[in-house]
Design a protein around this motif. Structure first.
Motif, PDB file in Angstrom:
ATOM      1  N   LEU A 150       0.832  -1.207   0.000  1.00  0.00           N
ATOM      2  CA  LEU A 150       0.000   0.000   0.000  1.00  0.00           C
ATOM      3  C   LEU A 150       0.868   1.259   0.000  1.00  0.00           C
ATOM      4  O   LEU A 150       0.570   2.223  -0.723  1.00  0.00           O
ATOM      5  CB  LEU A 150      -0.959   0.006   1.184  1.00  0.00           C
ATOM      6  N   ARG A 154       0.763   4.138  -2.915  1.00  0.00           N
ATOM      7  CA  ARG A 154       0.531   5.555  -2.606  1.00  0.00           C
ATOM      8  C   ARG A 154       1.652   6.426  -3.160  1.00  0.00           C
ATOM      9  O   ARG A 154       1.399   7.502  -3.695  1.00  0.00           O
ATOM     10  CB  ARG A 154       0.384   5.750  -1.102  1.00  0.00           C
ATOM     11  N   ARG A 159      -4.384   4.719  -6.138  1.00  0.00           N
ATOM     12  CA  ARG A 159      -5.331   4.526  -5.036  1.00  0.00           C
ATOM     13  C   ARG A 159      -5.984   3.161  -5.190  1.00  0.00           C
ATOM     14  O   ARG A 159      -6.483   2.818  -6.264  1.00  0.00           O
ATOM     15  CB  ARG A 159      -6.384   5.636  -5.107  1.00  0.00           C
ATOM     16  N   GLN A 161      -8.762   1.352  -2.985  1.00  0.00           N
ATOM     17  CA  GLN A 161      -9.641   1.480  -1.823  1.00  0.00           C
ATOM     18  C   GLN A 161      -9.822   0.169  -1.072  1.00  0.00           C
ATOM     19  O   GLN A 161      -9.891   0.162   0.155  1.00  0.00           O
ATOM     20  CB  GLN A 161     -10.983   2.070  -2.239  1.00  0.00           C
ATOM     21  N   GLU A 164      -6.779  -0.435   0.974  1.00  0.00           N
ATOM     22  CA  GLU A 164      -6.820   0.517   2.091  1.00  0.00           C
ATOM     23  C   GLU A 164      -7.747   0.017   3.203  1.00  0.00           C
ATOM     24  O   GLU A 164      -7.426   0.139   4.388  1.00  0.00           O
ATOM     25  CB  GLU A 164      -7.269   1.897   1.608  1.00  0.00           C
ATOM     26  N   GLN A 165      -8.874  -0.574   2.831  1.00  0.00           N
ATOM     27  CA  GLN A 165      -9.792  -1.147   3.825  1.00  0.00           C
ATOM     28  C   GLN A 165      -9.134  -2.307   4.567  1.00  0.00           C
ATOM     29  O   GLN A 165      -9.290  -2.436   5.784  1.00  0.00           O
ATOM     30  CB  GLN A 165     -11.073  -1.650   3.156  1.00  0.00           C
ATOM     31  N   SER A 168      -6.676  -0.853   7.059  1.00  0.00           N
ATOM     32  CA  SER A 168      -7.400  -0.263   8.203  1.00  0.00           C
ATOM     33  C   SER A 168      -7.895  -1.335   9.150  1.00  0.00           C
ATOM     34  O   SER A 168      -7.809  -1.192  10.375  1.00  0.00           O
ATOM     35  CB  SER A 168      -8.588   0.567   7.710  1.00  0.00           C
TER      36      SER A 168
END
Length: 176
Positions: A150, A154, A159, A161, A164-165, A168
């Motif tokens: 990731l 970046r 990107r 998503q 990214e989830q 997180s």
């Protein structure tokens, strides 16, 4: 074939390992970047497999295209096959890429083989995060691989998503 292009969607983007004439942002339709390949060695074990990236059917994926000099075509394809086809979880395919401005080229890439035992299928971000959080292999923790991926995406202005989830959710599991 007038030109030879290679499409990278994971570590190949920032660590190609071969000489190239040109590197261009590219989009492939019909495939998406996904943590859909079980890792039994580098990021997990057979008892607790990790997950690594594959190019899976559906959606679209932004990555990097590399144009290879004609005198390097054989050398690069041999290198890629040695790198990508170790366990045959990936299939070598030709795909159509689109560059900014609309130019289209054909490229070689490696997609996940849905019939291979290492294919993990389509996981939601929560399930992928649970697997990533728990797995460690010879090359280290699975979450380090995902966080590094990731971070590189970046840096390249890409990107993702879903990834990214996943990150997180791994961070939430670490804090629990």
């Amino acid at each position: 074939m007038d030109e030879f292009w290679v499409f990278g969607y994971g570590s190949l983007m920032w660590n190609p390992g071969f000489e190239f004439l040109e590197r261009v942002d590219a989009l492939v339709h019909g495939y998406r970047r996904s943590l859909c390949v079980r890792s039994f060695v580098h990021r997990g074990t057979r008892d607790s497999p990790g997950l690594v990236l594959g190019l899976d059917r559906g959606g679209a994926c932004r990555g990097m295209a590399f144009r290879i000099s004609p005198d390097k075509w054989d050398e690069v394809i041999d290198y890629l096959r040695a790198r990508e086809l170790v366990t045959n979880v990936y299939l070598e395919r030709r795909v159509r890429l689109q560059f900014a401005g609309g130019r289209r080229v054909e490229a070689v890439t490696y997609v996940a083989d849905r019939d291979h035992e290492q294919y993990a299928g389509t996981l939601d971000a929560f399930e992928a995060a649970r697997v990533v959080h728990e797995a460690t292999g010879q090359s280290g923790p699975n979450d380090a691989y995902v966080f590094n991926t990731l971070a590189h995406l970046r840096q390249m202005g890409i990107r993702d998503q879903w990834l990214e989830q996943v990150v997180s959710e791994v961070e939430r599991l670490r804090a629990a």
